[in-house]
Design a protein around this motif. Structure first.
Motif, PDB file in Angstrom:
ATOM      1  N   ALA A 159      -6.924  -1.556   4.576  1.00  0.00           N
ATOM      2  CA  ALA A 159      -6.712  -0.174   4.154  1.00  0.00           C
ATOM      3  C   ALA A 159      -5.224   0.174   4.152  1.00  0.00           C
ATOM      4  O   ALA A 159      -4.728   0.855   3.240  1.00  0.00           O
ATOM      5  N   ARG A 160      -4.509  -0.301   5.159  1.00  0.00           N
ATOM      6  CA  ARG A 160      -3.072  -0.032   5.236  1.00  0.00           C
ATOM      7  C   ARG A 160      -2.328  -0.741   4.100  1.00  0.00           C
ATOM      8  O   ARG A 160      -1.433  -0.162   3.478  1.00  0.00           O
ATOM      9  N   ALA A 161      -2.717  -1.988   3.816  1.00  0.00           N
ATOM     10  CA  ALA A 161      -2.082  -2.729   2.726  1.00  0.00           C
ATOM     11  C   ALA A 161      -2.356  -2.062   1.382  1.00  0.00           C
ATOM     12  O   ALA A 161      -1.459  -1.948   0.535  1.00  0.00           O
ATOM     13  N   ALA A 162      -3.590  -1.620   1.169  1.00  0.00           N
ATOM     14  CA  ALA A 162      -3.945  -0.956  -0.091  1.00  0.00           C
ATOM     15  C   ALA A 162      -3.148   0.322  -0.275  1.00  0.00           C
ATOM     16  O   ALA A 162      -2.665   0.624  -1.375  1.00  0.00           O
ATOM     17  N   GLU A 163      -2.969   1.076   0.804  1.00  0.00           N
ATOM     18  CA  GLU A 163      -2.198   2.317   0.725  1.00  0.00           C
ATOM     19  C   GLU A 163      -0.746   2.032   0.345  1.00  0.00           C
ATOM     20  O   GLU A 163      -0.149   2.732  -0.477  1.00  0.00           O
ATOM     21  N   ARG A 164      -0.204   0.985   0.938  1.00  0.00           N
ATOM     22  CA  ARG A 164       1.202   0.642   0.679  1.00  0.00           C
ATOM     23  C   ARG A 164       1.417   0.087  -0.720  1.00  0.00           C
ATOM     24  O   ARG A 164       2.524   0.178  -1.254  1.00  0.00           O
ATOM     25  N   LYS A 165       0.399  -0.506  -1.307  1.00  0.00           N
ATOM     26  CA  LYS A 165       0.540  -1.132  -2.623  1.00  0.00           C
ATOM     27  C   LYS A 165      -0.007  -0.293  -3.767  1.00  0.00           C
ATOM     28  O   LYS A 165      -0.038  -0.739  -4.909  1.00  0.00           O
ATOM     29  N   GLY A 166      -0.467   0.913  -3.459  1.00  0.00           N
ATOM     30  CA  GLY A 166      -0.893   1.801  -4.528  1.00  0.00           C
ATOM     31  C   GLY A 166      -2.367   1.786  -4.834  1.00  0.00           C
ATOM     32  O   GLY A 166      -2.780   2.237  -5.913  1.00  0.00           O
ATOM     33  N   GLY A 167      -3.176   1.267  -3.935  1.00  0.00           N
ATOM     34  CA  GLY A 167      -4.620   1.276  -4.135  1.00  0.00           C
ATOM     35  C   GLY A 167      -5.222  -0.113  -4.076  1.00  0.00           C
ATOM     36  O   GLY A 167      -4.519  -1.124  -4.139  1.00  0.00           O
ATOM     37  N   GLU A 168      -6.537  -0.159  -3.955  1.00  0.00           N
ATOM     38  CA  GLU A 168      -7.222  -1.443  -3.809  1.00  0.00           C
ATOM     39  C   GLU A 168      -7.077  -2.322  -5.047  1.00  0.00           C
ATOM     40  O   GLU A 168      -6.899  -3.537  -4.939  1.00  0.00           O
ATOM     41  N   SER A 214       4.981 -16.238   7.387  1.00  0.00           N
ATOM     42  CA  SER A 214       6.170 -15.599   6.844  1.00  0.00           C
ATOM     43  C   SER A 214       6.743 -14.642   7.882  1.00  0.00           C
ATOM     44  O   SER A 214       6.133 -14.390   8.930  1.00  0.00           O
ATOM     45  N   HIS A 215       7.899 -14.074   7.570  1.00  0.00           N
ATOM     46  CA  HIS A 215       8.526 -13.131   8.514  1.00  0.00           C
ATOM     47  C   HIS A 215       7.588 -11.971   8.821  1.00  0.00           C
ATOM     48  O   HIS A 215       7.414 -11.594   9.984  1.00  0.00           O
ATOM     49  N   ASP A 216       6.964 -11.408   7.773  1.00  0.00           N
ATOM     50  CA  ASP A 216       6.082 -10.256   7.981  1.00  0.00           C
ATOM     51  C   ASP A 216       4.831 -10.630   8.759  1.00  0.00           C
ATOM     52  O   ASP A 216       4.377  -9.869   9.629  1.00  0.00           O
ATOM     53  N   VAL A 217       4.241 -11.786   8.442  1.00  0.00           N
ATOM     54  CA  VAL A 217       3.027 -12.204   9.146  1.00  0.00           C
ATOM     55  C   VAL A 217       3.352 -12.520  10.605  1.00  0.00           C
ATOM     56  O   VAL A 217       2.618 -12.109  11.519  1.00  0.00           O
ATOM     57  N   GLU A 218       4.447 -13.232  10.829  1.00  0.00           N
ATOM     58  CA  GLU A 218       4.840 -13.543  12.205  1.00  0.00           C
ATOM     59  C   GLU A 218       5.085 -12.260  12.996  1.00  0.00           C
ATOM     60  O   GLU A 218       4.659 -12.137  14.158  1.00  0.00           O
ATOM     61  N   ALA A 219       5.764 -11.288  12.372  1.00  0.00           N
ATOM     62  CA  ALA A 219       6.039 -10.024  13.059  1.00  0.00           C
ATOM     63  C   ALA A 219       4.739  -9.313  13.423  1.00  0.00           C
ATOM     64  O   ALA A 219       4.610  -8.768  14.533  1.00  0.00           O
ATOM     65  N   TYR A 220       3.763  -9.325  12.518  1.00  0.00           N
ATOM     66  CA  TYR A 220       2.475  -8.690  12.819  1.00  0.00           C
ATOM     67  C   TYR A 220       1.794  -9.384  13.994  1.00  0.00           C
ATOM     68  O   TYR A 220       1.287  -8.733  14.914  1.00  0.00           O
ATOM     69  N   LEU A 221       1.775 -10.705  13.983  1.00  0.00           N
ATOM     70  CA  LEU A 221       1.120 -11.449  15.062  1.00  0.00           C
ATOM     71  C   LEU A 221       1.792 -11.181  16.405  1.00  0.00           C
ATOM     72  O   LEU A 221       1.128 -11.111  17.440  1.00  0.00           O
ATOM     73  N   ILE A 240      -2.498 -10.136   2.649  1.00  0.00           N
ATOM     74  CA  ILE A 240      -2.864  -8.754   2.993  1.00  0.00           C
ATOM     75  C   ILE A 240      -2.164  -8.320   4.279  1.00  0.00           C
ATOM     76  O   ILE A 240      -1.676  -7.187   4.380  1.00  0.00           O
ATOM     77  N   ILE A 241      -2.091  -9.212   5.263  1.00  0.00           N
ATOM     78  CA  ILE A 241      -1.377  -8.888   6.500  1.00  0.00           C
ATOM     79  C   ILE A 241       0.088  -8.611   6.189  1.00  0.00           C
ATOM     80  O   ILE A 241       0.677  -7.640   6.688  1.00  0.00           O
ATOM     81  N   ALA A 242       0.701  -9.457   5.355  1.00  0.00           N
ATOM     82  CA  ALA A 242       2.105  -9.257   5.002  1.00  0.00           C
ATOM     83  C   ALA A 242       2.303  -7.934   4.266  1.00  0.00           C
ATOM     84  O   ALA A 242       3.258  -7.194   4.525  1.00  0.00           O
ATOM     85  N   PHE A 243       1.393  -7.621   3.349  1.00  0.00           N
ATOM     86  CA  PHE A 243       1.509  -6.377   2.586  1.00  0.00           C
ATOM     87  C   PHE A 243       1.262  -5.137   3.450  1.00  0.00           C
ATOM     88  O   PHE A 243       1.690  -4.041   3.103  1.00  0.00           O
ATOM     89  N   SER A 244       0.574  -5.320   4.568  1.00  0.00           N
ATOM     90  CA  SER A 244       0.244  -4.174   5.426  1.00  0.00           C
ATOM     91  C   SER A 244       1.384  -3.769   6.350  1.00  0.00           C
ATOM     92  O   SER A 244       1.299  -2.747   7.033  1.00  0.00           O
ATOM     93  N   SER A 245       2.446  -4.583   6.383  1.00  0.00           N
ATOM     94  CA  SER A 245       3.548  -4.308   7.299  1.00  0.00           C
ATOM     95  C   SER A 245       4.844  -4.855   6.708  1.00  0.00           C
ATOM     96  O   SER A 245       4.843  -5.451   5.641  1.00  0.00           O
ATOM     97  N   GLY A 246       5.929  -4.640   7.389  1.00  0.00           N
ATOM     98  CA  GLY A 246       7.189  -5.205   6.939  1.00  0.00           C
ATOM     99  C   GLY A 246       7.829  -4.429   5.798  1.00  0.00           C
ATOM    100  O   GLY A 246       7.416  -3.333   5.448  1.00  0.00           O
ATOM    101  N   ASP A 247       8.843  -5.030   5.186  1.00  0.00           N
ATOM    102  CA  ASP A 247       9.659  -4.352   4.172  1.00  0.00           C
ATOM    103  C   ASP A 247       9.185  -4.715   2.771  1.00  0.00           C
ATOM    104  O   ASP A 247       9.880  -5.355   2.006  1.00  0.00           O
ATOM    105  N   ASN A 248       7.961  -4.314   2.446  1.00  0.00           N
ATOM    106  CA  ASN A 248       7.456  -4.676   1.116  1.00  0.00           C
ATOM    107  C   ASN A 248       6.780  -3.490   0.430  1.00  0.00           C
ATOM    108  O   ASN A 248       5.899  -3.665  -0.384  1.00  0.00           O
TER     109      ASN A 248
END
Length: 228
Positions: free
Chosen positions: A11-20, A171-178, A218-226
């Motif tokens: 849900a967070r990734a979809a919000e950040r990317k403009g929808g599902e 990736s940087h974003d996935v590692e940061a989330y973990l 999806i994890i990467a898109f849900s966080s980080g600078d994207n």
């Protein structure tokens, strides 16, 4: 710490990317084992070589010279690579048609040997990759790092992703989330962190039915600078 449900991450990734719909359009689709089996060993060597040269260099520059690489290295034919003597490798490393870097050029010989040995054991390198279980994808990463040259870190995993093998990427974003969620707390490439990452992705895959590559994206898109 309680692990997030993947529905929350999605849900967070979809919000950040403009929808599902927009999010789904960004997700990769891995090849089936049958499709992976059709890839020639030469294409694997070419893919590993391209990723090795892209490390620390402009991807655009590598791509612009790639046809020259294909010609200089005989289409990365494994048997031909195994027959090249050391002095010829050194001459090829000075060819202005390619990117001149002896250390990286020499990885072609060593990775050709790795692919050849895997083909002897499994019928083809693709067969080994296709049959490698997703629930132990870090084992395939480890194989590439130990048996190949300069395929550690994310170089091996990114090559697998490009070639269609289902894999997550640290990736940087996935590692940061973990790290932020307490799934890993040590060095990214330690056995403890890799096992914890694999276990988390296995759980998410069972929860969602999605391939590892999509979960990773999806994890990467849900966080980080994207953000869009």
């Amino acid at each position: 710490m309680v692990r997030e449900k993947f529905t929350q991450i999605y849900a967070r990734a979809a919000e950040r990317k403009g929808g599902e719909a927009e999010l789904e359009s960004l997700l990769a689709t891995p090849l089936s084992p049958q499709e992976l089996n059709t890839i020639s060993d030469a294409r694997w060597l070419a893919a590993f070589t391209q990723k090795v040269f892209q490390c620390g260099m402009s991807w655009r520059v590598v791509r612009s010279k790639w046809q020259n690489f294909e010609e200089v290295f005989f289409g990365f034919d494994i048997e031909k690579m195994l027959l090249i003597p050391n002095d010829m490798w050194e001459r090829k490393a000075t060819d202005p048609a390619i990117i001149r870097h002896l250390g990286k050029v020499m990885t072609i010989a060593e990775n050709a040997q790795m692919i050849h040995e895997a083909a002897l054991a499994h019928g083809s390198f693709s067969a080994m990759v296709a049959d490698w279980p997703q629930e132990d994808i870090i084992g395939l990463w480890r194989y590439l790092k130990r048996n190949g040259k300069r395929l550690g870190g994310n170089t091996g995993p990114y090559t697998l992703r490009v070639m269609g093998k289902d894999t997550f990427i640290l990736s940087h974003d996935v590692e940061a989330y973990l790290r932020n969620t307490g799934i890993i707390d040590g060095g990214r490439d330690t056995q403890k962190s890799l096992l914890a990452s694999q276990a988390a992705f296995n759980d998410w895959q069972q929860e969602t039915g999605r391939p590892l590559c999509q979960i990773s994206q999806i994890i990467a898109f849900s966080s980080g600078d994207n953000r869009m």
